[in-house]
Write a protein that holds these residues in place. Structure first.
Motif, PDB file in Angstrom:
ATOM      1  N   UNK A 139       3.981  39.055  -8.782  1.00  0.00           N
ATOM      2  CA  UNK A 139       5.130  39.652  -9.462  1.00  0.00           C
ATOM      3  C   UNK A 139       5.079  41.173  -9.354  1.00  0.00           C
ATOM      4  N   UNK A 140       3.908  41.737  -9.569  1.00  0.00           N
ATOM      5  CA  UNK A 140       3.721  43.189  -9.491  1.00  0.00           C
ATOM      6  C   UNK A 140       4.001  43.704  -8.076  1.00  0.00           C
ATOM      7  N   UNK A 141       3.513  42.996  -7.069  1.00  0.00           N
ATOM      8  CA  UNK A 141       3.764  43.381  -5.681  1.00  0.00           C
ATOM      9  C   UNK A 141       5.264  43.333  -5.389  1.00  0.00           C
ATOM     10  N   UNK A 142       5.926  42.270  -5.835  1.00  0.00           N
ATOM     11  CA  UNK A 142       7.370  42.150  -5.626  1.00  0.00           C
ATOM     12  C   UNK A 142       8.155  43.229  -6.350  1.00  0.00           C
ATOM     13  N   UNK A 143       7.767  43.526  -7.579  1.00  0.00           N
ATOM     14  CA  UNK A 143       8.482  44.513  -8.387  1.00  0.00           C
ATOM     15  C   UNK A 143       8.367  45.925  -7.805  1.00  0.00           C
ATOM     16  N   UNK A 144       7.236  46.211  -7.172  1.00  0.00           N
ATOM     17  CA  UNK A 144       7.008  47.550  -6.633  1.00  0.00           C
ATOM     18  C   UNK A 144       7.469  47.695  -5.188  1.00  0.00           C
ATOM     19  N   UNK A 145       7.760  46.576  -4.530  1.00  0.00           N
ATOM     20  CA  UNK A 145       8.151  46.622  -3.124  1.00  0.00           C
ATOM     21  C   UNK A 145       6.970  46.792  -2.184  1.00  0.00           C
ATOM     22  N   UNK A 146       5.764  46.579  -2.692  1.00  0.00           N
ATOM     23  CA  UNK A 146       4.568  46.687  -1.857  1.00  0.00           C
ATOM     24  C   UNK A 146       4.473  45.478  -0.927  1.00  0.00           C
ATOM     25  N   UNK A 147       3.850  45.677   0.215  1.00  0.00           N
ATOM     26  CA  UNK A 147       3.667  44.583   1.165  1.00  0.00           C
ATOM     27  C   UNK A 147       2.442  43.746   0.815  1.00  0.00           C
ATOM     28  N   UNK A 148       1.401  44.389   0.304  1.00  0.00           N
ATOM     29  CA  UNK A 148       0.141  43.727  -0.036  1.00  0.00           C
ATOM     30  C   UNK A 148      -0.448  44.388  -1.277  1.00  0.00           C
ATOM     31  N   UNK A 149      -1.529  43.818  -1.774  1.00  0.00           N
ATOM     32  CA  UNK A 149      -2.220  44.421  -2.919  1.00  0.00           C
ATOM     33  C   UNK A 149      -2.783  45.794  -2.548  1.00  0.00           C
ATOM     34  N   UNK A 150      -3.262  45.940  -1.316  1.00  0.00           N
ATOM     35  CA  UNK A 150      -3.782  47.237  -0.875  1.00  0.00           C
ATOM     36  C   UNK A 150      -2.652  48.268  -0.827  1.00  0.00           C
ATOM     37  N   UNK A 151      -1.502  47.869  -0.316  1.00  0.00           N
ATOM     38  CA  UNK A 151      -0.336  48.757  -0.277  1.00  0.00           C
ATOM     39  C   UNK A 151       0.096  49.123  -1.697  1.00  0.00           C
ATOM     40  N   UNK A 152      -0.006  48.178  -2.612  1.00  0.00           N
ATOM     41  CA  UNK A 152       0.316  48.432  -4.018  1.00  0.00           C
ATOM     42  C   UNK A 152      -0.549  49.567  -4.580  1.00  0.00           C
ATOM     43  N   UNK A 153      -1.829  49.543  -4.276  1.00  0.00           N
ATOM     44  CA  UNK A 153      -2.742  50.589  -4.752  1.00  0.00           C
ATOM     45  C   UNK A 153      -2.336  51.948  -4.176  1.00  0.00           C
ATOM     46  N   UNK A 154      -1.987  51.984  -2.895  1.00  0.00           N
ATOM     47  CA  UNK A 154      -1.568  53.235  -2.265  1.00  0.00           C
ATOM     48  C   UNK A 154      -0.299  53.758  -2.947  1.00  0.00           C
ATOM     49  N   UNK A 155       0.684  52.866  -3.140  1.00  0.00           N
ATOM     50  CA  UNK A 155       1.919  53.277  -3.819  1.00  0.00           C
ATOM     51  C   UNK A 155       1.641  53.774  -5.239  1.00  0.00           C
ATOM     52  N   UNK A 156       0.789  53.067  -5.955  1.00  0.00           N
ATOM     53  CA  UNK A 156       0.465  53.451  -7.338  1.00  0.00           C
ATOM     54  C   UNK A 156      -0.161  54.847  -7.380  1.00  0.00           C
ATOM     55  N   UNK A 157      -0.998  55.168  -6.399  1.00  0.00           N
ATOM     56  CA  UNK A 157      -1.555  56.529  -6.328  1.00  0.00           C
ATOM     57  C   UNK A 157      -0.462  57.539  -6.006  1.00  0.00           C
ATOM     58  N   UNK A 158       0.439  57.187  -5.096  1.00  0.00           N
ATOM     59  CA  UNK A 158       1.539  58.089  -4.746  1.00  0.00           C
ATOM     60  C   UNK A 158       2.410  58.385  -5.962  1.00  0.00           C
TER      61      UNK A 158
END
Length: 176
Positions: A139-158
């Motif tokens: 759900x978190x990956x979908x809500x943020x538009x991230x491709x993967x959990x690793x991408x989610x972490x990168x976006x969250x830092x950004x």
């Protein structure tokens, strides 16, 4: 708290370590390329293809990166990327994607993803069953538009949703 003891309070760290007090070894040019590929959300197989090397060579580079930023041997890629970013071995790229409005629970899952290096630890820290944890992460990956959990972490830092510095109580799955 003794090494190996667990707590299940949303705020208390699972493992007490002093990771930020240990110096980080400098990265080689090839390791910096691997870090760039990780920041793009690539898998070890995709990294191997970009480097035109074998998958075992990509895994060797990831093992070396884990060692240099003091991650346990089997540390997850999201936790490794978080460590690289907080150790200032990489810089999160800018993103045009808007900062999502996350619930407190989603922020807790995000923090657990970056701080807990073992899958069971993520479940324990998040206080959810394995199925609930997987669902919350999806759900978190979908809500943020991230491709993967690793991408989610990168976006969250950004988006500055994650700290730019390691704290002294980083969950690691290993003690020094």
């Amino acid at each position: 708290m003794k090494a190996g003891q667990r707590t299940v309070t949303g705020k208390e760290p699972t493992w007490k370590t002093a990771m930020s007090t240990v110096p980080v070894s400098p990265l080689t040019p090839v390791e910096l390329r691997v870090v760039d590929y990780l920041l793009q959300g690539m898998t070890p197989r995709e990294i191997a293809a970009e480097l035109k090397r074998s998958i075992s060579t990509a895994h060797r580079h990831l093992r070396t990166l884990r060692f240099k930023v003091h991650c346990p041997t089997r540390c997850s890629l999201p936790a490794l990327v978080h460590r690289l970013l907080t150790a200032h071995q990489a810089t999160a790229p800018n993103t045009d994607a808007p900062v999502p409005d996350l619930t407190q629970r989603e922020v807790e899952v995000l923090h657990a993803l970056t701080e807990e290096t073992r899958p069971f630890g993520l479940v324990t820290v998040a206080g959810l069953s394995p199925a609930e944890t997987a669902s919350a992460l999806d759900t978190l990956i979908g809500k943020t538009g991230a491709a993967t959990a690793t991408h989610l972490v990168v976006l969250a830092h950004s988006w500055k949703l994650l700290p730019a510095q390691q704290d002294h109580a980083t969950r690691s799955g290993a003690s020094l």
